[in-house]
Write a protein that holds these residues in place. Structure first.
Motif, PDB file in Angstrom:
ATOM      1  N   GLY A  48      -9.951  -4.104  -1.519  1.00 49.55           N
ATOM      2  CA  GLY A  48      -8.808  -4.914  -1.836  1.00 49.55           C
ATOM      3  C   GLY A  48      -7.900  -4.791  -0.515  1.00 49.55           C
ATOM      4  O   GLY A  48      -8.317  -4.666   0.684  1.00 49.55           O
ATOM      5  N   LEU A  49      -6.640  -5.235  -0.839  1.00 46.24           N
ATOM      6  CA  LEU A  49      -5.577  -5.365   0.141  1.00 46.24           C
ATOM      7  C   LEU A  49      -4.635  -4.068   0.130  1.00 46.24           C
ATOM      8  O   LEU A  49      -3.463  -4.475  -0.580  1.00 46.24           O
ATOM      9  CB  LEU A  49      -5.105  -6.627   0.236  1.00 46.24           C
ATOM     10  N   PRO A  50      -4.529  -3.076   0.951  1.00 45.12           N
ATOM     11  CA  PRO A  50      -3.573  -1.975   0.797  1.00 45.12           C
ATOM     12  C   PRO A  50      -2.266  -2.269   1.374  1.00 45.12           C
ATOM     13  O   PRO A  50      -1.473  -1.782   0.877  1.00 45.12           O
ATOM     14  CB  PRO A  50      -4.290  -0.868   1.347  1.00 45.12           C
ATOM     15  N   SER A  51      -2.214  -3.316   2.027  1.00 41.97           N
ATOM     16  CA  SER A  51      -0.691  -3.429   2.563  1.00 41.97           C
ATOM     17  C   SER A  51       0.368  -3.907   1.484  1.00 41.97           C
ATOM     18  O   SER A  51      -0.188  -4.876   0.804  1.00 41.97           O
ATOM     19  CB  SER A  51      -0.812  -4.354   3.754  1.00 41.97           C
ATOM     20  N   GLY A  52       1.286  -3.367   1.871  1.00 44.13           N
ATOM     21  CA  GLY A  52       2.387  -3.901   0.746  1.00 44.13           C
ATOM     22  C   GLY A  52       2.663  -3.166  -0.475  1.00 44.13           C
ATOM     23  O   GLY A  52       3.528  -3.643  -1.204  1.00 44.13           O
ATOM     24  N   ALA A  53       1.799  -2.207  -0.889  1.00 43.32           N
ATOM     25  CA  ALA A  53       1.933  -1.444  -2.197  1.00 43.32           C
ATOM     26  C   ALA A  53       3.307  -0.860  -2.084  1.00 43.32           C
ATOM     27  O   ALA A  53       3.592  -0.321  -1.047  1.00 43.32           O
ATOM     28  CB  ALA A  53       0.714  -0.896  -2.284  1.00 43.32           C
ATOM     29  N   ASP A  54       3.609  -0.538  -3.325  1.00 42.02           N
ATOM     30  CA  ASP A  54       4.757   0.193  -3.526  1.00 42.02           C
ATOM     31  C   ASP A  54       4.495   1.785  -3.832  1.00 42.02           C
ATOM     32  O   ASP A  54       5.578   2.521  -3.757  1.00 42.02           O
ATOM     33  CB  ASP A  54       6.025  -0.345  -4.232  1.00 42.02           C
ATOM     34  N   GLU A  55       3.248   1.867  -4.094  1.00 43.64           N
ATOM     35  CA  GLU A  55       2.893   3.177  -4.476  1.00 43.64           C
ATOM     36  C   GLU A  55       1.582   3.580  -4.110  1.00 43.64           C
ATOM     37  O   GLU A  55       0.654   2.830  -4.339  1.00 43.64           O
ATOM     38  CB  GLU A  55       3.055   3.527  -6.048  1.00 43.64           C
ATOM     39  N   VAL A  56       1.505   4.910  -3.504  1.00 44.02           N
ATOM     40  CA  VAL A  56      -0.023   5.164  -3.146  1.00 44.02           C
ATOM     41  C   VAL A  56      -0.164   6.594  -3.902  1.00 44.02           C
ATOM     42  O   VAL A  56       0.559   7.476  -3.766  1.00 44.02           O
ATOM     43  CB  VAL A  56      -0.143   5.500  -1.411  1.00 44.02           C
ATOM     44  N   ARG A  57      -1.183   6.674  -4.585  1.00 46.15           N
ATOM     45  CA  ARG A  57      -1.577   8.075  -5.304  1.00 46.15           C
ATOM     46  C   ARG A  57      -2.918   8.453  -4.988  1.00 46.15           C
ATOM     47  O   ARG A  57      -3.885   7.727  -4.834  1.00 46.15           O
ATOM     48  CB  ARG A  57      -1.626   7.570  -6.773  1.00 46.15           C
ATOM     49  N   ILE A  58      -3.000   9.722  -4.372  1.00 43.48           N
ATOM     50  CA  ILE A  58      -4.419  10.417  -4.139  1.00 43.48           C
ATOM     51  C   ILE A  58      -5.115  10.759  -5.547  1.00 43.48           C
ATOM     52  O   ILE A  58      -4.291  11.510  -6.397  1.00 43.48           O
ATOM     53  CB  ILE A  58      -4.187  11.544  -3.442  1.00 43.48           C
ATOM     54  N   VAL A  59      -5.976  10.007  -5.841  1.00 39.31           N
ATOM     55  CA  VAL A  59      -6.721  10.405  -7.094  1.00 39.31           C
ATOM     56  C   VAL A  59      -8.018  11.200  -7.331  1.00 39.31           C
ATOM     57  O   VAL A  59      -8.278  11.894  -8.151  1.00 39.31           O
ATOM     58  CB  VAL A  59      -6.956   9.138  -8.071  1.00 39.31           C
ATOM     59  N   GLU A  60      -8.591  11.496  -5.832  1.00 40.38           N
ATOM     60  CA  GLU A  60      -9.376  12.490  -5.804  1.00 40.38           C
ATOM     61  C   GLU A  60      -9.652  13.010  -4.563  1.00 40.38           C
ATOM     62  O   GLU A  60      -9.108  12.455  -3.524  1.00 40.38           O
ATOM     63  CB  GLU A  60     -11.118  11.624  -6.010  1.00 40.38           C
ATOM     64  N   GLY A  61     -10.188  14.494  -4.459  1.00 34.62           N
ATOM     65  CA  GLY A  61      -9.921  15.040  -2.994  1.00 34.62           C
ATOM     66  C   GLY A  61      -8.456  15.303  -2.585  1.00 34.62           C
ATOM     67  O   GLY A  61      -7.522  15.130  -3.540  1.00 34.62           O
ATOM     68  N   SER A  62      -8.562  15.379  -1.405  1.00 33.00           N
ATOM     69  CA  SER A  62      -7.093  15.703  -0.809  1.00 33.00           C
ATOM     70  C   SER A  62      -7.112  15.408   0.692  1.00 33.00           C
ATOM     71  O   SER A  62      -8.111  15.302   1.203  1.00 33.00           O
ATOM     72  CB  SER A  62      -6.812  17.158  -0.876  1.00 33.00           C
ATOM     73  N   LEU A  63      -5.937  14.617   1.065  1.00 25.25           N
ATOM     74  CA  LEU A  63      -5.817  14.156   2.370  1.00 25.25           C
ATOM     75  C   LEU A  63      -5.901  15.202   3.430  1.00 25.25           C
ATOM     76  O   LEU A  63      -6.471  15.111   4.489  1.00 25.25           O
ATOM     77  CB  LEU A  63      -4.342  13.883   2.408  1.00 25.25           C
ATOM     78  N   ASP A  64      -5.532  16.582   2.977  1.00 27.23           N
ATOM     79  CA  ASP A  64      -5.721  17.980   3.887  1.00 27.23           C
ATOM     80  C   ASP A  64      -7.281  18.078   4.229  1.00 27.23           C
ATOM     81  O   ASP A  64      -7.519  18.240   5.444  1.00 27.23           O
ATOM     82  CB  ASP A  64      -5.276  19.059   3.389  1.00 27.23           C
ATOM     83  N   GLU A  65      -8.173  17.774   3.180  1.00 27.38           N
ATOM     84  CA  GLU A  65      -9.695  17.954   3.718  1.00 27.38           C
ATOM     85  C   GLU A  65     -10.016  16.705   4.209  1.00 27.38           C
ATOM     86  O   GLU A  65     -11.129  16.647   4.632  1.00 27.38           O
ATOM     87  CB  GLU A  65     -10.287  18.241   2.336  1.00 27.38           C
ATOM     88  N   ARG A  66      -9.145  15.611   4.295  1.00 26.81           N
ATOM     89  CA  ARG A  66      -9.764  14.328   4.798  1.00 26.81           C
ATOM     90  C   ARG A  66     -10.965  13.852   4.016  1.00 26.81           C
ATOM     91  O   ARG A  66     -11.786  13.308   4.564  1.00 26.81           O
ATOM     92  CB  ARG A  66     -10.129  14.458   6.315  1.00 26.81           C
TER      93      ARG A  66
END
Ligand SMILES: Cc1cc2nc3c(=O)[nH]c(=O)nc-3n(C[C@H](O)[C@H](O)[C@H](O)COP(=O)(O)OP(=O)(O)OC[C@H]3O[C@@H](n4cnc5c(N)ncnc54)[C@H](O)[C@@H]3O)c2cc1C
Ligand code: SF4
Lengths: 65, 440
Positions: free
Chosen positions: B382-400
C-alpha cells in the motif's frame, strides 16, 4: 517446465506465494522463498510463470521443457 | 498491428513491457531503446549489494543482450528518444534517425535532484553512479549523506558497513518521516544511531564548503526541504520546482557529470550554523520524471506522464514505471509510484492494453516496497504516506520485529513491517479490503 530460485536475490516480497501458492512458500523468519515444487503440475504452470514475472527481485527462473 | 512497438527506456518497466508482449503472444517487432550503454539491470541492489561490493555489478543484470536477442527484442543501448510526434506516430532518436511506431511506451524513469549550484556531490541512480560512489567511498574518511529517505538511509547503511564515518542530515525530525511517519522513523533513527551514524535531523542544508574555503549557499526554498514534503516513493502534484528541474533533465542525467565541476568538499553547513566536516557528499533528495523528450509532443505531462488506469497517455502512447502517473480509481487521483514492483506491474498491464487483451477486474493492485538497512528488511504494502494513524498490530518496534497498520479514518491505507514476512502477507489483505479484519 523447471523452476529454480535464487535465495540470495530473493527479498521476501511474497508475491510468488500470492500468485502460485502450490509452488512457492516463504520462510517465516526472513521471508525467503521456499520452492515447494521445482516441476509444477500442468494446472499450476501458468501461475508459476506469472510468479516469475511478478517477482520484484528477478529471483525466479523458469526453463521451458 | 503494423509497425513496431517502440519502448523508450530499458529499465525494469521497459523490459517488463517487452517481456510481457512476448509472453502474451505478440510476435511483431519490439524495439527497446536505452540511453545507457548497459543491458537492462535492476536498481534496488545498487544501493545495497553493489555499493558495498557484496555483489559484482553483473549480478544486477536482468537480461543479457543474448537473452534479449533470443526473445526477438531489438535492444538498442546508447540510443535515446529525443522527440515524439504523436500525430505522425514517429519518434526521433539521438542518432538522428526518425522511426515510425504502432505503439510507443514511455519508460524513461526519473533523474535524481541535486543541491543547486554547489560543488562536488554524488547522486545514486544508475550503475555508473554506483561504481563511481563506491570508488569514492573506498577513499573517503567522512561522508555526509543529504536526505534521509529510503535511498539516503540505504547509502548510509552501506557506508557504515564499509566502516566509514557517516553523518546523515535531513530537515525532518526523523528519517523516512514522509514515507513511513514519525513512529517508524524514530525506530529507524535508533537503528542508525546504534551503528554509529551521526544523525542531524530537523535542519536543512544551507551551504557546502570546499577545501579552498568557498562556501556555496543553497537557496532556502524549495531545495532541499521540498523533496521531503513529498514522500520519496510517491510524488505529488506538479510544482514549479519540478518543472525547473525538468529543464535540467538532460544535463543532470547525461551521466558524464558525476559531480559538479569545482573543488573538493570540506564540510556541509546546516541552517542552524552546524558545520559537519566531510570529504564526500551524497545527495539523496528525491527525483524528477524524465519527460524532457516529450515536452513538445502534446502528450499530457504534469508530475510525470499522465495516464489512464491502464497506462494509456495518448493515441498509441503509453507510459510505465517511475515516469508514469497512472489514474487510480480507488484513490480518485493520479499517482506516480517509484517502486520496483510497480514497474513490472505496469509493464504487464501496458502490454495487454497494447494488444487489446482484456484486463484483470481490479487494475488497482496493492503497491509493494522494501528497503534493506543493515540486517533490517522493511517491507510495505500500500501507500503508507499521509496516514493519520499508525498502529502496531504484531510484534514490537523495540524488537524491530513488527507489523504496523496505517489508517486514514478507519480506512486501512497500508501495512509496513520488518522480520515478520508471513504475518505481513496476511495483513496485506487488510490493504486490499481497505479495512481492519473483523477481530481487530
Ligand atoms: C539505488 C536505488 C535503489 C532502489 N531500491 C528500491 C527498493 O529497495 N525497493 C523498491 O521497490 N524500489 C527501489 N528502487 C526503485 C526502483 O528501482 C524503480 O522503481 C525502478 O527502477 C523503476 O523502473 P523504470 O523502468 O520505471 O525506471 P528506470 O529503472 O530508471 O529505467 C529507465 C531507463 O530509461 C533510460 N532513459 C531515460 N531517458 C531516456 C530516453 N530519452 N531515451 C531512452 N532511454 C532513456 C534511463 O537511462 C534508464 O535506463 C530503487 C531505485 C534506486 C535508484
Ligand atoms: S516474489 Fe521473488 S522476492 Fe518475493 S518471495 Fe518470491 S522469490 Fe522472493
Amino acid at each position: 517446465m523447471k523452476i529454480s530460485v535464487d535465495e540470495d536475490k530473493c527479498i521476501g516480497a511474497g508475491q510468488c506465494v500470492l500468485t502460485a501458492p502450490h509452488t512457492f512458500d516463504q520462510r517465516d523468519s526472513d521471508g525467503v522463498v521456499i520452492l515447494l515444487s521445482a516441476e509444477p503440475a500442468a494446472p499450476e504452470q501458468a501461475a508459476a510463470r506469472t510468479a516469475a514475472a511478478v517477482c520484484p527481485a528477478a529471483a525466479i527462473t523458469v526453463v521451458a521443457g | 498491428m503494423t509497425g513496431p512497438v517502440v519502448i523508450a527506456g530499458s529499465g525494469a518497466a521497459g523490459l517488463a513491457t517487452a517481456d510481457a508482449l512476448r509472453t502474451e503472444g505478440y510476435d511483431g517487432a519490439i524495439l527497446l531503446l536505452g540511453d545507457e550503454p548497459h543491458a537492462p539491470y535492476d536498481r534496488p541492489p545498487l544501493s545495497k549489494q553493489v555499493l558495498t561490493g557484496a555483489w559484482r555489478p553483473d549480478r544486477a543484470v536482468l537480461r543479457s543482450r543474448a537473452e534479449l536477442a533470443a526473445r526477438g527484442i531489438d535492444f538498442r543501448p546508447g540510443t535515446a528518444a529525443v522527440a515524439l510526434d504523436p500525430a505522425a506516430s514517429t519518434l526521433t532518436l539521438s542518432n538522428g534517425t526518425t522511426i515510425g511506431y504502432a505503439a510507443l511506451v514511455a519508460a524513461t524513469g526519473v533523474a535524481p535532484r541535486r543541491l543547486p549550484g554547489t560543488p562536488a556531490q554524488h547522486v545514486l541512480r544508475g550503475l555508473d553512479d554506483t561504481l563511481r560512489l563506491r570508488g569514492a567511498l573506498t577513499r573517503a574518511r567522512r561522508v555526509a549523506v543529504v536526505g534521509a529517505g529510503f535511498l539516503g538511509c540505504e547509502i548510509t547503511a552501506a557506508a557504515r558497513t564499509m566502516g566509514i564515518a557517516v553523518t546523515l542530515a535531513d530537515p525532518f525530525p526523523t528519517p523516512l518521516h514522509a514515507p513511513l511517519g514519525p513512529l517508524l522513523g524514530t525506530m529507524i533513527a535508533g537503528l542508525h544511531r546504534d551503528r554509529g551514524v551521526d544523525l542531524r535531523l530537523g535542519h536543512a542544508v544551507a551551504a557546502l564548503e570546499t577545501v579552498s574555503g568557498n562556501v556555496a549557499g543553497i537557496p532556502a526554498t524549495p531545495v532541499p526541504a521540498a523533496p521531503h514534503t513529498t514522500p520519496p516513493g510517491v510524488a505529488a502534484s506538479p510544482n514549479t520546482d519540478i518543472r525547473a528541474a525538468n529543464a535540467n533533465n538532460r544535463a543532470a542525467t547525461a551521466g558524464d557529470h558525476p559531480t559538479n565541476a569545482g573543488d573538493r568538499i570540506a564540510a556541509v553547513l546546516l541552517d542552524d550554523g552546524t558545520r559537519i566536516p566531510a570529504d564526500l557528499v551524497v545527495t539523496a533528495i528525491g527525483c524528477v520524471p524524465r519527460v524532457g523528450w516529450l515536452r513538445d509532443s502534446g502528450v499530457p505531462l504534469a508530475d510525470g506522464v499522465v495516464c489512464d488506469a491502464h497506462g494509456r497517455a495518448a493515441e498509441r502512447v503509453w507510459a510505465a514505471g517511475d515516469v508514469a502517473a497512472w489514474w487510480s480509481p480507488a484513490l480518485g487521483r493520479h499517482v506516480r509510484v517509484e517502486h520496483r514492483f510497480t514497474a513490472g506491474q505496469h509493464g504487464r498491464i501496458v502490454a495487454r492494453d497494447i494488444l487489446g487483451l482484456p484486463h484483470d477486474a481490479a487494475p488497482d493492485q496493492v503497491p509493494y516496497f522494501w528497503s534493506d538497512q543493515y540486517d533490517l528488511k522493511i517491507q510495505a504494502y500500500g501507500l503508507p504516506s499521509g496516514a493519520d494513524e499508525v498502529r502496531i498490530v504484531e510484534g514490537s518496534l523495540d524488537e524491530r520485529r513488527f507489523v504496523a497498520v496505517y489508517l486514514s479514518g478507519d480506512e486501512v491505507t497500508a501495512v509496513a513491517g520488518a522480520g515478520m514476512a508471513r504475518a505481513m502477507r496476511q495483513w496485506r489483505q487488510a490493504v486490499v479490503d481497505r479495512r481492519l479484519p473483523a477481530a481487530t
